[in-house]
Each structure stands twice: as structure tokens, then as C-alpha cells.
Design an enzyme around this catalytic site. Structure first.
Site, PDB file in Angstrom:
ATOM      1  N   HIS A  16       0.842  -1.194   0.000  1.00  0.00           N
ATOM      2  CA  HIS A  16       0.000   0.000   0.000  1.00  0.00           C
ATOM      3  C   HIS A  16       0.876   1.242   0.000  1.00  0.00           C
ATOM      4  O   HIS A  16       2.097   1.165   0.127  1.00  0.00           O
ATOM      5  CB  HIS A  16      -0.983   0.000   1.189  1.00  0.00           C
ATOM      6  CG  HIS A  16      -0.368   0.198   2.526  1.00  0.00           C
ATOM      7  ND1 HIS A  16      -1.058   0.684   3.609  1.00  0.00           N
ATOM      8  CD2 HIS A  16       0.891  -0.027   2.994  1.00  0.00           C
ATOM      9  CE1 HIS A  16      -0.266   0.754   4.668  1.00  0.00           C
ATOM     10  NE2 HIS A  16       0.916   0.315   4.314  1.00  0.00           N
ATOM     11  N   CYS A  25       5.840   6.099   4.740  1.00  0.00           N
ATOM     12  CA  CYS A  25       4.706   5.295   4.261  1.00  0.00           C
ATOM     13  C   CYS A  25       3.944   5.943   3.102  1.00  0.00           C
ATOM     14  O   CYS A  25       3.001   5.363   2.591  1.00  0.00           O
ATOM     15  CB  CYS A  25       3.758   4.956   5.409  1.00  0.00           C
ATOM     16  SG  CYS A  25       4.514   3.834   6.603  1.00  0.00           S
ATOM     17  N   HIS A  29       4.962   0.337  -0.292  1.00  0.00           N
ATOM     18  CA  HIS A  29       5.675  -0.631   0.527  1.00  0.00           C
ATOM     19  C   HIS A  29       4.693  -1.725   0.926  1.00  0.00           C
ATOM     20  O   HIS A  29       3.502  -1.633   0.648  1.00  0.00           O
ATOM     21  CB  HIS A  29       6.283   0.037   1.769  1.00  0.00           C
ATOM     22  CG  HIS A  29       5.246   0.596   2.696  1.00  0.00           C
ATOM     23  ND1 HIS A  29       4.531   1.745   2.416  1.00  0.00           N
ATOM     24  CD2 HIS A  29       4.800   0.144   3.891  1.00  0.00           C
ATOM     25  CE1 HIS A  29       3.678   1.972   3.409  1.00  0.00           C
ATOM     26  NE2 HIS A  29       3.825   1.019   4.324  1.00  0.00           N
ATOM     27  N   HIS A  31       3.506  -5.128   3.783  1.00  0.00           N
ATOM     28  CA  HIS A  31       3.523  -5.698   5.129  1.00  0.00           C
ATOM     29  C   HIS A  31       3.102  -7.163   5.084  1.00  0.00           C
ATOM     30  O   HIS A  31       2.336  -7.569   4.213  1.00  0.00           O
ATOM     31  CB  HIS A  31       2.546  -4.957   6.052  1.00  0.00           C
ATOM     32  CG  HIS A  31       2.873  -3.526   6.256  1.00  0.00           C
ATOM     33  ND1 HIS A  31       3.900  -3.096   7.070  1.00  0.00           N
ATOM     34  CD2 HIS A  31       2.316  -2.395   5.754  1.00  0.00           C
ATOM     35  CE1 HIS A  31       3.960  -1.782   7.059  1.00  0.00           C
ATOM     36  NE2 HIS A  31       3.011  -1.325   6.261  1.00  0.00           N
ATOM     37  N   HIS A  75      -1.183 -10.379  -1.642  1.00  0.00           N
ATOM     38  CA  HIS A  75      -0.341 -10.008  -2.785  1.00  0.00           C
ATOM     39  C   HIS A  75      -1.017  -8.990  -3.701  1.00  0.00           C
ATOM     40  O   HIS A  75      -0.831  -9.007  -4.919  1.00  0.00           O
ATOM     41  CB  HIS A  75       0.122 -11.253  -3.543  1.00  0.00           C
ATOM     42  CG  HIS A  75       1.208 -11.967  -2.800  1.00  0.00           C
ATOM     43  ND1 HIS A  75       0.929 -12.832  -1.768  1.00  0.00           N
ATOM     44  CD2 HIS A  75       2.563 -11.913  -2.911  1.00  0.00           C
ATOM     45  CE1 HIS A  75       2.069 -13.306  -1.294  1.00  0.00           C
ATOM     46  NE2 HIS A  75       3.077 -12.758  -1.952  1.00  0.00           N
ATOM     47  N   GLU A 136       0.206  -5.169  11.656  1.00  0.00           N
ATOM     48  CA  GLU A 136       0.930  -4.700  10.476  1.00  0.00           C
ATOM     49  C   GLU A 136       2.416  -5.050  10.556  1.00  0.00           C
ATOM     50  O   GLU A 136       3.028  -5.404   9.557  1.00  0.00           O
ATOM     51  CB  GLU A 136       0.749  -3.186  10.368  1.00  0.00           C
ATOM     52  CG  GLU A 136       1.356  -2.562   9.147  1.00  0.00           C
ATOM     53  CD  GLU A 136       1.035  -1.081   9.051  1.00  0.00           C
ATOM     54  OE1 GLU A 136      -0.106  -0.746   8.702  1.00  0.00           O
ATOM     55  OE2 GLU A 136       1.939  -0.274   9.332  1.00  0.00           O
TER      56      GLU A 136
END
Length: 150
Positions: A16, A25, A29, A31, A75, A136
């Protein structure tokens, strides 16, 4: 009969970007999310029912969460559809990438609200969603509790 809470844990990988954010952020990137889903209800008391003694079959809960959350978000790259990331999303989609456009900033806080609604809509009527925990990172998570969201 007592109410019992049943929890099933899931994991998925999602990318995201937080448009307008003033830190790292803002960049795309990903998680390794961990989602804990807790439902509450009374165990089935009908001894002729194959689910006798269960609040819900863990397999049934897994099916709901996989279809609504894991299979959708795993994904994928998630962007707020109301940001300039829409152009990037279109480009990525044209290259065959799995991109989700949502109507919220894709933070853990907003994702867990979205997930709660999706799961609640699929639960059998005798069950209630009690809580969700969306982790996260190893040290950061968002929680949603039904008792605080009536």
C-alpha cells in the site's frame, strides 16, 4: 449455555501507499499482515448436528475470511481511489498487477473497519463478530471491538 469466543488467525501479504502522509509510508511498501478474527456465540447443543459442541466450525470461519479478506488482499497493492495514485494503479493493472482501489486511506485502522463489515455480513445469524486484530508489523496493530462500535 455460555457464550464462547472463538478466534482464528490468518496471514497475508499486502502492499500500500498512504497518499499525503508526511513519512516513509507515502511510498509504496508492503507488510506481512496477521489478522485475528474472534466471533462469539453459544455452542450448538443439538447432538444430532455434525457441528455439535461448536460455536462455529473453524473451517467455516476460515472460508468466510479467506473469501472476503485473504484471497482479495493477499499479494495486492491497495490505494485510496480518491488520490492521484489512481493513475499509478491503472498503469500497474495494465501490467498485470493485482491492485485494489478502496474508498479510504489504506491504514491498518481503516482496513480493520472495512474487514469488520465484510465479515459481519457473512456470519451465521446466531453468531456475532466480537473483535478483529490486524497486525501490520511485530509491534504495531489496530483492533476493532463490536462492543465499541454499536
Amino acid at each position: 449455555m455460555s457464550n464462547i469466543r472463538i478466534t482464528k488467525q490468518f496471514s497475508f501479504e499486502t502492499g500500500h501507499a498512504l497518499y499525503g502522509y508526511d513519512g516513509k509510508c507515502k511510498n509504496i511498501h508492503g507488510h506481512s499482515y496477521k489478522l485475528s478474527v474472534t466471533v462469539i456465540g453459544k455452542p450448538i447443543t443439538d447432538s444430532t448436528n455434525v457441528k455439535f459442541g461448536m460455536v462455529i466450525d473453524f473451517g467455516d470461519l476460515k472460508k468466510i475470511v479467506k473469501e472476503e479478506i485473504v484471497d482479495v488482499f493477499d499479494h495486492a497493492t491497495v490505494f485510496n481511489k480518491n488520490t492521484p495514485h489512481v493513475d499509478l494503479a491503472k498503469d500497474l493493472k495494465s501490467l498485470g498487477h493485482n491492485v485494489l482501489l478502496v474508498d479510504y486511506q489504506p491504514t491498518s485502522e481503516m482496513m480493520v473497519i472495512d474487514f469488520a463489515e465484510k465479515i459481519k455480513n457473512r456470519l451465521p445469524k446466531q453468531l456475532n463478530l466480537h473483535s478483529l486484530k490486524l497486525q501490520e508489523t511485530d509491534s504495531c496493530f489496530a483492533e476493532w471491538f463490536a462492543s465499541e462500535n454499536n
